[in-house]
Scaffold this motif. Structure first.
Motif, PDB file in Angstrom:
ATOM      1  N   HIS A 196       0.851  -1.187   0.000  1.00  0.00           N
ATOM      2  CA  HIS A 196       0.000   0.000   0.000  1.00  0.00           C
ATOM      3  C   HIS A 196       0.892   1.245   0.000  1.00  0.00           C
ATOM      4  N   PRO A 197       0.763   2.117  -1.012  1.00  0.00           N
ATOM      5  CA  PRO A 197       1.730   3.212  -1.164  1.00  0.00           C
ATOM      6  C   PRO A 197       1.675   4.272  -0.070  1.00  0.00           C
ATOM      7  N   VAL A 198       0.544   4.400   0.640  1.00  0.00           N
ATOM      8  CA  VAL A 198       0.455   5.473   1.639  1.00  0.00           C
ATOM      9  C   VAL A 198       0.357   4.925   3.052  1.00  0.00           C
ATOM     10  N   ARG A 199       0.796   3.691   3.244  1.00  0.00           N
ATOM     11  CA  ARG A 199       0.862   3.092   4.577  1.00  0.00           C
ATOM     12  C   ARG A 199       2.309   2.750   4.882  1.00  0.00           C
ATOM     13  N   ARG A 200       2.802   3.179   6.039  1.00  0.00           N
ATOM     14  CA  ARG A 200       4.157   2.813   6.427  1.00  0.00           C
ATOM     15  C   ARG A 200       4.264   1.298   6.570  1.00  0.00           C
ATOM     16  N   ALA A 201       5.480   0.782   6.388  1.00  0.00           N
ATOM     17  CA  ALA A 201       5.692  -0.660   6.449  1.00  0.00           C
ATOM     18  C   ALA A 201       5.226  -1.236   7.782  1.00  0.00           C
ATOM     19  N   GLY A 202       5.504  -0.530   8.869  1.00  0.00           N
ATOM     20  CA  GLY A 202       5.085  -1.006  10.186  1.00  0.00           C
ATOM     21  C   GLY A 202       3.582  -1.101  10.314  1.00  0.00           C
ATOM     22  N   ALA A 203       2.866  -0.117   9.752  1.00  0.00           N
ATOM     23  CA  ALA A 203       1.408  -0.133   9.806  1.00  0.00           C
ATOM     24  C   ALA A 203       0.842  -1.283   8.981  1.00  0.00           C
TER      25      ALA A 203
END
Length: 233
Positions: free
Chosen positions: A84-91
């Motif tokens: 997902h381009p607008v979600r940080r990897a941790g999220a």
């Protein structure tokens, strides 16, 4: 050892063109099986069939047996396409961990375990970044961690070393070997015969949608003979 996945007589036809013609495949836990062959040989079609994905309008016959939902993970050649381009990897990883019941601490521990399995270096930094801020190798490991969090028993890795520098390529080879050592089956689709020789237990050679040879990698893809020594003048 019972197979994790199998295909028997798998045939895929689109608009009268055979993409696969009677492919038999047996995938076992803790083993790395490579699918090799020229472009158009059927590697990708076979790999995607294990994911239950077929080209539009495909006519499929034969039998496919795979683990249940979430148990087959996919690491594509271009991993950014599935992040997902607008979600940080941790999220992204936290969202997946939350799909299973457990306390916040248990979810965090599951994420940490998946990161260790995927051998993601400097996870604290990586998890704060968006996908476009990660290198190709980091993106691959985040996608792999997602699959492991979902409980994948089989990983399909599609040309994972293509375009990677030697250090990243070596790191990925070690990561996939570690994943297999933990009992997860790996199907490697690759043109990189050097990587296949180093990594795969078994190799299946495809041509025009058919299996033309299958067996231990050393037999299907023997190492090339060393160059003959030069004669002095």
């Amino acid at each position: 050892m019972n197979p994790v996945a199998e295909t028997t007589g798998l045939t895929v036809e689109v608009a009268g063109r055979l993409l696969l013609d009677g492919v038999d495949l047996t995938i076992r836990p803790g083993r790395i099986t490579a699918l090799v062959g020229p472009s158009g040989s059927g590697k990708t079609t076979t790999g995607r069939a294990l994911l239950g994905a077929f080209p539009p309008g495909a006519r499929v016959t034969g039998r496919i047996r795979v683990p249940g939902p979430g148990a087959v993970g996919y690491v594509p050649q271009h991993p950014a396409a599935v992040l997902h381009p607008v979600r940080r990897a941790g999220a992204l990883l936290a969202d997946i961990a939350a799909l299973r019941p457990g306390t916040r601490r248990e979810r965090r521990e599951r994420v940490e375990r998946a990161l260790r399995q995927a051998r993601l270096p400097d996870p604290g930094t990586v998890l704060r970044r968006y996908p476009h801020q990660l290198s190709g190798g980091q993106q691959q490991r985040v996608v792999l961690a997602q699959a492991l969090l979902l409980g994948a028993r089989l990983i399909v890795a599609d040309e994972p070393t293509t375009g990677q520098d030697p250090v990243t390529r070596q790191g990925l080879v070690e990561t996939l070997a570690d994943v297999a050592a933990q009992g997860v089956a790996v199907v490697l689709l690759s043109h990189d015969h050097d990587v296949v020789r180093r990594l795969a237990d078994e190799t299946v050679l495809l041509k025009a949608g058919r299996v033309v040879r299958a067996g231990p990698t050393a037999e299907v893809l023997p190492a090339p003979a060393p160059p003959a020594p030069r004669r002095s003048a």
